[in-house]
Design a protein around this motif. Structure first.
Motif, PDB file in Angstrom:
ATOM      1  N   ASN A 182      -7.833  -7.442  14.855  1.00  0.00           N
ATOM      2  CA  ASN A 182      -7.501  -6.316  13.984  1.00  0.00           C
ATOM      3  C   ASN A 182      -6.013  -6.061  14.120  1.00  0.00           C
ATOM      4  O   ASN A 182      -5.526  -5.828  15.223  1.00  0.00           O
ATOM      5  N   ALA A 183      -5.311  -6.115  12.997  1.00  0.00           N
ATOM      6  CA  ALA A 183      -3.870  -5.870  12.999  1.00  0.00           C
ATOM      7  C   ALA A 183      -3.541  -4.854  11.914  1.00  0.00           C
ATOM      8  O   ALA A 183      -3.869  -5.057  10.750  1.00  0.00           O
ATOM      9  N   PHE A 184      -2.890  -3.773  12.309  1.00  0.00           N
ATOM     10  CA  PHE A 184      -2.492  -2.745  11.359  1.00  0.00           C
ATOM     11  C   PHE A 184      -1.341  -3.270  10.512  1.00  0.00           C
ATOM     12  O   PHE A 184      -0.359  -3.799  11.029  1.00  0.00           O
ATOM     13  N   VAL A 185      -1.455  -3.104   9.181  1.00  0.00           N
ATOM     14  CA  VAL A 185      -0.413  -3.548   8.262  1.00  0.00           C
ATOM     15  C   VAL A 185       0.285  -2.351   7.619  1.00  0.00           C
ATOM     16  O   VAL A 185       1.508  -2.258   7.622  1.00  0.00           O
ATOM     17  N   SER A 186      -0.476  -1.423   7.052  1.00  0.00           N
ATOM     18  CA  SER A 186       0.133  -0.298   6.332  1.00  0.00           C
ATOM     19  C   SER A 186      -0.852   0.858   6.254  1.00  0.00           C
ATOM     20  O   SER A 186      -2.060   0.650   6.204  1.00  0.00           O
ATOM     21  N   ARG A 187      -0.301   2.057   6.167  1.00  0.00           N
ATOM     22  CA  ARG A 187      -1.172   3.205   5.925  1.00  0.00           C
ATOM     23  C   ARG A 187      -1.663   3.166   4.480  1.00  0.00           C
ATOM     24  O   ARG A 187      -1.190   2.382   3.666  1.00  0.00           O
ATOM     25  N   PRO A 195      -1.983   3.517   0.792  1.00  0.00           N
ATOM     26  CA  PRO A 195      -0.935   3.687  -0.227  1.00  0.00           C
ATOM     27  C   PRO A 195      -0.996   5.075  -0.854  1.00  0.00           C
ATOM     28  O   PRO A 195      -2.070   5.654  -1.022  1.00  0.00           O
ATOM     29  N   ASP A 196       0.190   5.586  -1.203  1.00  0.00           N
ATOM     30  CA  ASP A 196       0.274   6.891  -1.864  1.00  0.00           C
ATOM     31  C   ASP A 196      -0.168   6.820  -3.320  1.00  0.00           C
ATOM     32  O   ASP A 196      -0.605   7.818  -3.884  1.00  0.00           O
ATOM     33  N   GLU A 197      -0.015   5.647  -3.937  1.00  0.00           N
ATOM     34  CA  GLU A 197      -0.241   5.506  -5.379  1.00  0.00           C
ATOM     35  C   GLU A 197      -0.653   4.074  -5.695  1.00  0.00           C
ATOM     36  O   GLU A 197      -0.571   3.195  -4.851  1.00  0.00           O
ATOM     37  N   ASN A 198      -1.106   3.869  -6.912  1.00  0.00           N
ATOM     38  CA  ASN A 198      -1.333   2.524  -7.437  1.00  0.00           C
ATOM     39  C   ASN A 198      -2.329   1.716  -6.605  1.00  0.00           C
ATOM     40  O   ASN A 198      -2.160   0.512  -6.413  1.00  0.00           O
ATOM     41  N   HIS A 199      -3.362   2.385  -6.116  1.00  0.00           N
ATOM     42  CA  HIS A 199      -4.330   1.739  -5.230  1.00  0.00           C
ATOM     43  C   HIS A 199      -4.928   0.469  -5.822  1.00  0.00           C
ATOM     44  O   HIS A 199      -5.048  -0.545  -5.137  1.00  0.00           O
ATOM     45  N   GLU A 200      -5.321   0.541  -7.082  1.00  0.00           N
ATOM     46  CA  GLU A 200      -5.972  -0.617  -7.697  1.00  0.00           C
ATOM     47  C   GLU A 200      -5.071  -1.845  -7.661  1.00  0.00           C
ATOM     48  O   GLU A 200      -5.525  -2.939  -7.319  1.00  0.00           O
ATOM     49  N   ALA A 201      -3.795  -1.681  -7.979  1.00  0.00           N
ATOM     50  CA  ALA A 201      -2.872  -2.821  -7.968  1.00  0.00           C
ATOM     51  C   ALA A 201      -2.654  -3.347  -6.547  1.00  0.00           C
ATOM     52  O   ALA A 201      -2.590  -4.560  -6.326  1.00  0.00           O
ATOM     53  N   VAL A 202      -2.547  -2.435  -5.580  1.00  0.00           N
ATOM     54  CA  VAL A 202      -2.365  -2.857  -4.189  1.00  0.00           C
ATOM     55  C   VAL A 202      -3.580  -3.663  -3.731  1.00  0.00           C
ATOM     56  O   VAL A 202      -3.447  -4.782  -3.213  1.00  0.00           O
ATOM     57  N   LEU A 262     -10.109   5.354   5.966  1.00  0.00           N
ATOM     58  CA  LEU A 262      -8.998   6.185   5.510  1.00  0.00           C
ATOM     59  C   LEU A 262      -8.175   5.504   4.414  1.00  0.00           C
ATOM     60  O   LEU A 262      -7.271   6.109   3.856  1.00  0.00           O
ATOM     61  N   GLY A 263      -8.474   4.220   4.154  1.00  0.00           N
ATOM     62  CA  GLY A 263      -7.709   3.460   3.177  1.00  0.00           C
ATOM     63  C   GLY A 263      -6.532   2.714   3.779  1.00  0.00           C
ATOM     64  O   GLY A 263      -5.776   2.067   3.063  1.00  0.00           O
ATOM     65  N   ASP A 264      -6.357   2.803   5.109  1.00  0.00           N
ATOM     66  CA  ASP A 264      -5.290   2.062   5.771  1.00  0.00           C
ATOM     67  C   ASP A 264      -5.599   0.571   5.706  1.00  0.00           C
ATOM     68  O   ASP A 264      -6.761   0.154   5.721  1.00  0.00           O
ATOM     69  N   ILE A 265      -4.542  -0.233   5.629  1.00  0.00           N
ATOM     70  CA  ILE A 265      -4.675  -1.675   5.417  1.00  0.00           C
ATOM     71  C   ILE A 265      -4.534  -2.417   6.742  1.00  0.00           C
ATOM     72  O   ILE A 265      -3.590  -2.175   7.502  1.00  0.00           O
ATOM     73  N   TYR A 266      -5.452  -3.315   6.984  1.00  0.00           N
ATOM     74  CA  TYR A 266      -5.484  -4.125   8.199  1.00  0.00           C
ATOM     75  C   TYR A 266      -5.657  -5.599   7.839  1.00  0.00           C
ATOM     76  O   TYR A 266      -6.101  -5.934   6.742  1.00  0.00           O
ATOM     77  N   LEU A 267      -5.357  -6.449   8.798  1.00  0.00           N
ATOM     78  CA  LEU A 267      -5.798  -7.838   8.782  1.00  0.00           C
ATOM     79  C   LEU A 267      -6.918  -7.921   9.806  1.00  0.00           C
ATOM     80  O   LEU A 267      -6.772  -7.414  10.933  1.00  0.00           O
ATOM     81  N   LEU A 314       4.603  -1.994   0.083  1.00  0.00           N
ATOM     82  CA  LEU A 314       5.427  -0.784  -0.056  1.00  0.00           C
ATOM     83  C   LEU A 314       5.846  -0.570  -1.495  1.00  0.00           C
ATOM     84  O   LEU A 314       5.782   0.551  -2.010  1.00  0.00           O
ATOM     85  N   GLU A 315       6.261  -1.635  -2.159  1.00  0.00           N
ATOM     86  CA  GLU A 315       6.722  -1.504  -3.542  1.00  0.00           C
ATOM     87  C   GLU A 315       5.588  -1.079  -4.470  1.00  0.00           C
ATOM     88  O   GLU A 315       5.769  -0.225  -5.335  1.00  0.00           O
ATOM     89  N   LEU A 316       4.421  -1.664  -4.298  1.00  0.00           N
ATOM     90  CA  LEU A 316       3.288  -1.314  -5.160  1.00  0.00           C
ATOM     91  C   LEU A 316       2.694   0.055  -4.825  1.00  0.00           C
ATOM     92  O   LEU A 316       2.320   0.803  -5.725  1.00  0.00           O
ATOM     93  N   GLY A 317       2.606   0.377  -3.553  1.00  0.00           N
ATOM     94  CA  GLY A 317       1.870   1.567  -3.139  1.00  0.00           C
ATOM     95  C   GLY A 317       2.693   2.779  -2.754  1.00  0.00           C
ATOM     96  O   GLY A 317       2.148   3.863  -2.552  1.00  0.00           O
TER      97      GLY A 317
END
Length: 169
Positions: free
Chosen positions: A55-60, A62-69, A90-95, A128-131
């Motif tokens: 389990n590796a944390f990548v990003s919290r 996203p604030d926006e654009n969830h579907e695209a992310v 929580l929607g946080d992104i992991y590997l 980051l750019e998408l979300g």
């Protein structure tokens, strides 16, 4: 391979690789992988009876654009080795990934650690750019209005340029 021999092989690999790590208990290791875009990726490896989990944390979340992310992450999953992108409650992104204990060799650990680092670091700016584009634009505007450095936002300068180009003032 037993859990104990897997722990010994993992400890030996980590010591030889000079990666910072902490052994939380007999079964769990927390490793810090250095990156370029994402300065560090924290990864945990837990040894089970038959497999190890990653389990590796990548990003919290996203604030926006969830579907695209999430679409972008799922499309990448098709081409990945050993791990895949996932989200938690929580929607946080992991590997995340799971490998049989018998596969724990220095070469395989090197491939898996390299994959985690490549996927986390390589995806970070796009996530980051998408979300988080709105937050990045606000941060850019705030810093420039105060004469602060935008050096660590340089990869996102094109987002600020888009805003400036559309600003009628």
């Amino acid at each position: 391979m037993t859990k104990q021999s897997a722990a010994a092989a993992l400890t030996e690999y980590l010591s030889a690789s000079d990666l910072p790590y902490e052994q939380v208990n007999n079964e769990t290791f927390v490793i810090t992988l250095p990156g370029e875009h994402k300065l560090q990726t924290n990864m945990s490896i837990t040894l089970g009876t038959h497999a190890l989990t990653i389990n590796a944390f990548v990003s919290r979340n996203p604030d926006e654009n969830h579907e695209a992310v999430y679409r972008w992450l799922l499309e990448r999953n098709r081409r990945m080795y050993a791990v895949a992108f996932a989200i938690d409650h929580l929607g946080d992104i992991y590997l995340t990934g799971r490998l049989p204990l018998d596969s724990i060799t220095p070469d395989e650990l090197d491939r898996v650690f390299g994959s985690v680092l490549e996927y986390s670091d390589g995806a970070f700016n796009t996530i980051l750019e998408l979300g988080f584009a709105s937050a990045i634009k606000r941060e850019w505007a705030w810093r420039t209005s105060r004469g602060e450095s935008t050096a660590n936002l340089a990869a996102f300068a094109h987002l600020a340029e888009v805003d400036q180009a559309s600003d009628p003032n």
